[in-house]
Scaffold this active site. Structure first.
Site, short mmCIF file in Angstrom:
data_model
loop_
_atom_site.label_atom_id
_atom_site.label_comp_id
_atom_site.label_asym_id
_atom_site.label_seq_id
_atom_site.Cartn_x
_atom_site.Cartn_y
_atom_site.Cartn_z
N GLY A 54 37.26 -3.06 -23.65
CA GLY A 54 38.32 -2.91 -22.65
C GLY A 54 37.69 -2.18 -21.46
O GLY A 54 37.07 -1.12 -21.64
N ARG A 90 27.12 -3.99 -21.18
CA ARG A 90 28.10 -5.07 -20.98
C ARG A 90 28.15 -5.35 -19.48
O ARG A 90 28.52 -4.48 -18.69
CB ARG A 90 29.49 -4.67 -21.51
CG ARG A 90 29.46 -4.50 -23.03
CD ARG A 90 30.75 -4.78 -23.71
NE ARG A 90 31.20 -6.15 -23.62
CZ ARG A 90 32.44 -6.53 -23.91
NH1 ARG A 90 33.33 -5.63 -24.29
NH2 ARG A 90 32.80 -7.79 -23.82
N ASP A 243 38.79 -7.45 -15.93
CA ASP A 243 37.49 -6.76 -16.06
C ASP A 243 36.82 -6.58 -14.71
O ASP A 243 35.95 -5.73 -14.55
CB ASP A 243 36.58 -7.53 -17.00
CG ASP A 243 37.04 -7.34 -18.44
OD1 ASP A 243 37.97 -8.06 -18.85
OD2 ASP A 243 36.51 -6.43 -19.10
#
Ligand code: MRU
Length: 348
Positions: A54, A90, A243
């Site tokens: 998240g 990420r 995101d």
């Protein structure tokens, strides 16, 4: 966040104030497992392997990871090296870069001896700010739900969401799910269509679990059922998280979001994106410039779940080659509005 009758946060400090305690989300919904992270390496693993996930939570955890590295070695070289190491865990969620830059900038001009305390203070600020941003997003978004209920008071407001955007994805409350919690807590009847979110099942494993803990009525659906439900008029509104959102308002979010937005457009279902300012990437003009994380094909080809003896077991579901892009881009023209801490914006 409410687990049973107890309030928690996704991040708390360990006893010595230098490590953090997180929920290992890989164990949910079968087990509520807390783990401690004590180094930048621990933190990098936790983000990369999705113990935490998240966009806002990755940012806050990354910020603490950089602070942990500074305790070990406050040199400029280590700061730059660890910033890069954590950034690469990420690549898509911009909140991670935003938070790492914020910690780096807070300590850059300080002497090595002053850096660790300043880094922890900045990381704590990031975590606290995330909660207050989510609170405002929830309050603004709940007004949309209130209006929808006023238009059709006969049934609970039917909300479709995707992936997990709740307190597990943030430090507390959540973005899109934060809107739903705020509406539910204000007494507005809601029912949530939770799309399972293949291949990692953040919907069925995490969102459904969170909603159960909070007592919010919901139903899990296969991702591919979303179009049918909208076609039937069973969905009043879609709300998703993000995101990364670019200058033109394109939205990068969990793969499958784009298909929901297309179906929503076709069936005149309002499609909202809930996000804090930390998710906006003003350096990019459009969504096509966003790097899309490609994760291991095994997330698609294998499934993990408890066997009859309760032990987690892994089964293979196909022998074929698989491709696993983790995010997609929803063009701005498919977005009805952006629910932000500054209010509901028609454009970003
Ligand atoms: O791969 P994940 O589980 O980290 O992806 C999460 C999402 O796509 C969420 O929708 C996004 O981060 C917003 S969370 C408030």
């Amino acid at each position: 966040m409410k687990i049973g009758d107890t309030y928690h946060r996704s991040i708390t400090l360990t006893e010595n104030g230098r490590g953090i305690r997180i929920i290992d989300q890989r164990a949910l919904p079968w087990e509520l497992k807390f783990v401690e992270l004590h180094s930048a390496n621990d933190t990098a693993t936790a983000i990369h392997e999705m113990w935490v996930r998240g966009a806002p939570l990755i940012g806050a955890v990354g910020a603490y990871g950089l602070a942990m590295a500074i305790v070990d070695d406050p040199s400029d070289e280590n700061l730059a090296h660890t910033h890069q190491q954590l950034f690469e865990t990420r690549p898509t969620a911009i909140n991670l870069k935003w938070a790492l830059d914020a910690v780096r900038d807070a300590v850059h001009d300080l002497s090595p001896a002053q850096r660790a305390d300043a880094a922890y203070a900045r990381a704590a600020e990031i975590a606290e700010e995330d909660i207050s941003l989510c609170k405002k997003i929830g309050e603004y978004g709940a007004e949309i739900i209130r209006q929808l209920h006023a238009q059709n008071p006969q049934r609970p407001v039917q909300i479709m969401t995707h992936c997990n955007t709740g307190w597990l994805a943030t430090v507390d409350i959540g973005t899109a799910l934060g809107v739903i919690y705020t509406a539910h807590d204000a007494g507005i009847p809601v029912h949530v269509w939770v799309s399972e979110t293949r291949p990692r099942n953040q919907g069925s494993a995490l969102t459904a679990w969170e909603l159960s803990q909070h007592g919010v009525p919901h139903t899990v659906i296969a991702d591919n059922a979303a179009g049918l439900l909208m076609q039937r008029g069973d969905v009043d509104i879609c709300i998703v998280g993000a995101d990364r959102v670019t200058r033109n308002g394109d939205v990068c979010n969990k793969v499958g979001t784009y298909l929901k937005a297309l179906a929503a457009k076709a069936h005149h279902t309002p499609f909202y994106v809930a996000l804090p300012y930390t998710t906006v990437d003003a350096s990019l003009a459009t969504g096509t410039e966003i790097p899309i994380e490609e994760r291991s094909a095994e997330e698609l080809t294998h499934f993990t779940g408890p066997a009859n003896d309760g032990c987690l077991t892994r089964v293979r579901m196909t022998h074929s080659v698989a491709l696993n892009p983790a995010f997609d881009i929803t063009p701005a023209e498919l977005v009805t509005g952006y629910i932000t801490e500054r209010g509901i914006l028609p454009k970003i």
